[in-house]
Design a protein around this motif. Structure first.
Motif, PDB file in Angstrom:
ATOM      1  N   ASP A 135       0.810  -1.216   0.000  1.00 46.10           N
ATOM      2  CA  ASP A 135       0.000   0.000   0.000  1.00 46.10           C
ATOM      3  C   ASP A 135       0.846   1.271   0.000  1.00 46.10           C
ATOM      4  O   ASP A 135       0.664   2.160   0.834  1.00 46.10           O
ATOM      5  CB  ASP A 135      -0.928  -0.013   1.215  1.00 46.10           C
ATOM      6  CG  ASP A 135      -2.158   0.873   1.012  1.00 46.10           C
ATOM      7  OD1 ASP A 135      -2.384   1.317  -0.139  1.00 46.10           O
ATOM      8  OD2 ASP A 135      -2.870   1.126   1.991  1.00 46.10           O
ATOM      9  N   LEU A 136       1.762   1.387  -0.974  1.00 55.54           N
ATOM     10  CA  LEU A 136       2.580   2.589  -1.093  1.00 55.54           C
ATOM     11  C   LEU A 136       1.833   3.665  -1.884  1.00 55.54           C
ATOM     12  O   LEU A 136       1.215   3.380  -2.913  1.00 55.54           O
ATOM     13  CB  LEU A 136       3.905   2.273  -1.790  1.00 55.54           C
ATOM     14  CG  LEU A 136       4.876   1.366  -1.024  1.00 55.54           C
ATOM     15  CD1 LEU A 136       6.162   1.197  -1.809  1.00 55.54           C
ATOM     16  CD2 LEU A 136       5.168   1.924   0.357  1.00 55.54           C
ATOM     17  N   ARG A 137       1.899   4.901  -1.392  1.00 58.01           N
ATOM     18  CA  ARG A 137       1.233   6.034  -2.034  1.00 58.01           C
ATOM     19  C   ARG A 137       2.234   7.165  -2.257  1.00 58.01           C
ATOM     20  O   ARG A 137       3.281   7.211  -1.613  1.00 58.01           O
ATOM     21  CB  ARG A 137       0.091   6.551  -1.154  1.00 58.01           C
ATOM     22  CG  ARG A 137      -0.880   5.478  -0.653  1.00 58.01           C
ATOM     23  CD  ARG A 137      -1.710   4.870  -1.759  1.00 58.01           C
ATOM     24  NE  ARG A 137      -2.595   3.833  -1.264  1.00 58.01           N
ATOM     25  CZ  ARG A 137      -3.890   4.027  -0.973  1.00 58.01           C
ATOM     26  NH1 ARG A 137      -4.427   5.233  -1.119  1.00 58.01           N
ATOM     27  NH2 ARG A 137      -4.631   3.028  -0.546  1.00 58.01           N
ATOM     28  N   VAL A 138       1.864   8.081  -3.150  1.00 58.61           N
ATOM     29  CA  VAL A 138       2.653   9.296  -3.381  1.00 58.61           C
ATOM     30  C   VAL A 138       1.888  10.477  -2.801  1.00 58.61           C
ATOM     31  O   VAL A 138       0.690  10.651  -3.093  1.00 58.61           O
ATOM     32  CB  VAL A 138       2.928   9.512  -4.880  1.00 58.61           C
ATOM     33  CG1 VAL A 138       3.694  10.809  -5.099  1.00 58.61           C
ATOM     34  CG2 VAL A 138       3.704   8.326  -5.461  1.00 58.61           C
ATOM     35  N   TYR A 139       2.571  11.264  -1.986  1.00 61.15           N
ATOM     36  CA  TYR A 139       1.939  12.411  -1.329  1.00 61.15           C
ATOM     37  C   TYR A 139       2.751  13.679  -1.565  1.00 61.15           C
ATOM     38  O   TYR A 139       3.977  13.628  -1.750  1.00 61.15           O
ATOM     39  CB  TYR A 139       1.867  12.197   0.183  1.00 61.15           C
ATOM     40  CG  TYR A 139       0.685  11.396   0.664  1.00 61.15           C
ATOM     41  CD1 TYR A 139      -0.494  12.030   1.072  1.00 61.15           C
ATOM     42  CD2 TYR A 139       0.745  10.011   0.734  1.00 61.15           C
ATOM     43  CE1 TYR A 139      -1.579  11.304   1.530  1.00 61.15           C
ATOM     44  CE2 TYR A 139      -0.337   9.272   1.194  1.00 61.15           C
ATOM     45  CZ  TYR A 139      -1.496   9.924   1.595  1.00 61.15           C
ATOM     46  OH  TYR A 139      -2.573   9.209   2.047  1.00 61.15           O
ATOM     47  N   LEU A 140       2.071  14.795  -1.516  1.00 60.25           N
ATOM     48  CA  LEU A 140       2.703  16.096  -1.351  1.00 60.25           C
ATOM     49  C   LEU A 140       2.496  16.504   0.106  1.00 60.25           C
ATOM     50  O   LEU A 140       1.381  16.410   0.627  1.00 60.25           O
ATOM     51  CB  LEU A 140       2.079  17.139  -2.277  1.00 60.25           C
ATOM     52  CG  LEU A 140       2.400  17.006  -3.770  1.00 60.25           C
ATOM     53  CD1 LEU A 140       1.534  17.976  -4.574  1.00 60.25           C
ATOM     54  CD2 LEU A 140       3.867  17.261  -4.028  1.00 60.25           C
ATOM     55  N   SER A 141       3.570  16.938   0.757  1.00 57.95           N
ATOM     56  CA  SER A 141       3.495  17.310   2.165  1.00 57.95           C
ATOM     57  C   SER A 141       3.953  18.753   2.364  1.00 57.95           C
ATOM     58  O   SER A 141       4.848  19.231   1.660  1.00 57.95           O
ATOM     59  CB  SER A 141       4.362  16.375   3.012  1.00 57.95           C
ATOM     60  OG  SER A 141       4.423  16.813   4.357  1.00 57.95           O
ATOM     61  N   THR A 142       3.349  19.408   3.339  1.00 58.60           N
ATOM     62  CA  THR A 142       3.763  20.770   3.686  1.00 58.60           C
ATOM     63  C   THR A 142       5.001  20.750   4.582  1.00 58.60           C
ATOM     64  O   THR A 142       5.542  21.812   4.897  1.00 58.60           O
ATOM     65  CB  THR A 142       2.624  21.514   4.402  1.00 58.60           C
ATOM     66  OG1 THR A 142       2.221  20.766   5.555  1.00 58.60           O
ATOM     67  CG2 THR A 142       1.429  21.696   3.471  1.00 58.60           C
ATOM     68  N   ALA A 158      -2.851  13.489  -1.407  1.00 60.73           N
ATOM     69  CA  ALA A 158      -2.528  12.185  -1.980  1.00 60.73           C
ATOM     70  C   ALA A 158      -2.641  12.261  -3.501  1.00 60.73           C
ATOM     71  O   ALA A 158      -3.638  12.748  -4.040  1.00 60.73           O
ATOM     72  CB  ALA A 158      -3.465  11.127  -1.436  1.00 60.73           C
ATOM     73  N   LEU A 159      -1.615  11.764  -4.187  1.00 61.19           N
ATOM     74  CA  LEU A 159      -1.599  11.788  -5.654  1.00 61.19           C
ATOM     75  C   LEU A 159      -1.867  10.418  -6.258  1.00 61.19           C
ATOM     76  O   LEU A 159      -1.934  10.294  -7.483  1.00 61.19           O
ATOM     77  CB  LEU A 159      -0.250  12.317  -6.153  1.00 61.19           C
ATOM     78  CG  LEU A 159       0.133  13.727  -5.685  1.00 61.19           C
ATOM     79  CD1 LEU A 159       1.439  14.158  -6.337  1.00 61.19           C
ATOM     80  CD2 LEU A 159      -0.964  14.734  -5.957  1.00 61.19           C
ATOM     81  N   GLY A 160      -1.994   9.397  -5.421  1.00 61.63           N
ATOM     82  CA  GLY A 160      -2.301   8.063  -5.931  1.00 61.63           C
ATOM     83  C   GLY A 160      -1.313   7.011  -5.476  1.00 61.63           C
ATOM     84  O   GLY A 160      -0.330   7.307  -4.788  1.00 61.63           O
ATOM     85  N   ILE A 187       7.084   9.192  -0.679  1.00 62.49           N
ATOM     86  CA  ILE A 187       6.607   7.835  -0.918  1.00 62.49           C
ATOM     87  C   ILE A 187       6.232   7.277   0.452  1.00 62.49           C
ATOM     88  O   ILE A 187       7.095   7.055   1.303  1.00 62.49           O
ATOM     89  CB  ILE A 187       7.680   6.970  -1.607  1.00 62.49           C
ATOM     90  CG1 ILE A 187       7.988   7.548  -2.993  1.00 62.49           C
ATOM     91  CG2 ILE A 187       7.200   5.521  -1.729  1.00 62.49           C
ATOM     92  CD1 ILE A 187       9.102   6.835  -3.711  1.00 62.49           C
ATOM     93  N   TRP A 188       4.952   7.073   0.657  1.00 56.80           N
ATOM     94  CA  TRP A 188       4.398   6.814   1.982  1.00 56.80           C
ATOM     95  C   TRP A 188       3.723   5.437   2.023  1.00 56.80           C
ATOM     96  O   TRP A 188       2.921   5.108   1.155  1.00 56.80           O
ATOM     97  CB  TRP A 188       3.379   7.897   2.314  1.00 56.80           C
ATOM     98  CG  TRP A 188       2.751   7.813   3.674  1.00 56.80           C
ATOM     99  CD1 TRP A 188       1.524   7.309   3.980  1.00 56.80           C
ATOM    100  CD2 TRP A 188       3.320   8.265   4.910  1.00 56.80           C
ATOM    101  NE1 TRP A 188       1.297   7.412   5.321  1.00 56.80           N
ATOM    102  CE2 TRP A 188       2.379   7.999   5.919  1.00 56.80           C
ATOM    103  CE3 TRP A 188       4.532   8.869   5.243  1.00 56.80           C
ATOM    104  CZ2 TRP A 188       2.613   8.316   7.258  1.00 56.80           C
ATOM    105  CZ3 TRP A 188       4.769   9.187   6.573  1.00 56.80           C
ATOM    106  CH2 TRP A 188       3.833   8.912   7.558  1.00 56.80           C
TER     107      TRP A 188
END
Length: 206
Positions: A135-142, A158-160, A187-188
């Motif tokens: 369950d790896l996801r791509v995120y943008l974080s502040t 979350a970008l998917g 990569i989360w």
């Protein structure tokens, strides 16, 4: 009547029968429990992914050549004649870039945030090398990459799902997103709430 010897044999046999029945009654449920636990463990941890790779090699949609940093990739003839350049004549523009640092698993590669000719925005990951995981996801974080190790923080996007642990890949940024708010791409691992790696997003100077 049964003699002393006969009584001794019967007495010795009785415990054996009881133990045999007790063993069946105990072992079968234990085996069932162990099977269920093992199945759940395999589903949850997916250990085989530590020994497999998924490679993705996507081109940047609609682009035939790499974008120059901070500049239109296609020259605007209207602008050269004194008019305002039109959106359709602009090529992709790099907005920010960064390099991955390792957190939970060895992770390397670069990221770029890009505004395309149609005004849409993408996060592009290039030369990625990381581990597969559940369950790896791509995120943008502040948050910056160092702070992301403690969590994504407020206002993340979350970008998917991560498309592959190796290669080049694109992720569409939701329309209307102000990319200047975000300090890292991550990569989360959603299942265990840990960062495999994060890349700081430094604005590209035009």
């Amino acid at each position: 009547m049964m003699g002393p010897a006969g009584r001794g044999r019967s007495a010795r046999c009785l415990p054996e029968v009881s133990v045999s029945r007790l063993s069946r009654r105990t072992v079968v449920p234990v085996l069932l429990v162990l099977t269920v636990v093992a199945g759940l463990g395999l589903f949850w941890f997916q250990p085989w992914k530590a020994f497999t790779d998924t490679t993705v090699d996507e081109a940047l949609s609609g682009v035939s050549a790499p974008a120059s940093k901070g500049e239109p990739a296609v020259k605007d003839t209207a602008g050269m004649n004194g008019g305002e350049p039109s959106t359709k004549d602009r090529g992709p523009v790099d907005l920010a870039e960064g390099r991955f640092v390792t957190h939970e698993h060895d992770t390397s590669g670069t990221v770029r945030t890009i505004r395309l000719a149609d005004g849409s925005q993408v996060l592009r990951i290039e030369d990625l090398k990381s581990s597969q995981g559940p369950d790896l996801r791509v995120y943008l974080s502040t948050r910056d990459p160092a702070a992301v190790e403690a969590g994504l923080g407020d206002g993340d996007i979350a970008l998917g799902r991560l498309k592959g642990n190796l290669g080049n890949q694109n992720y569409t940024v939701p329309a209307g997103t102000d990319l200047s708010r975000f300090r890292s791409a991550v990569i989360w691992c959603e299942r265990f709430a840990v960062s495999f790696g994060a890349a700081g997003l430094a604005p590209v100077k035009g």
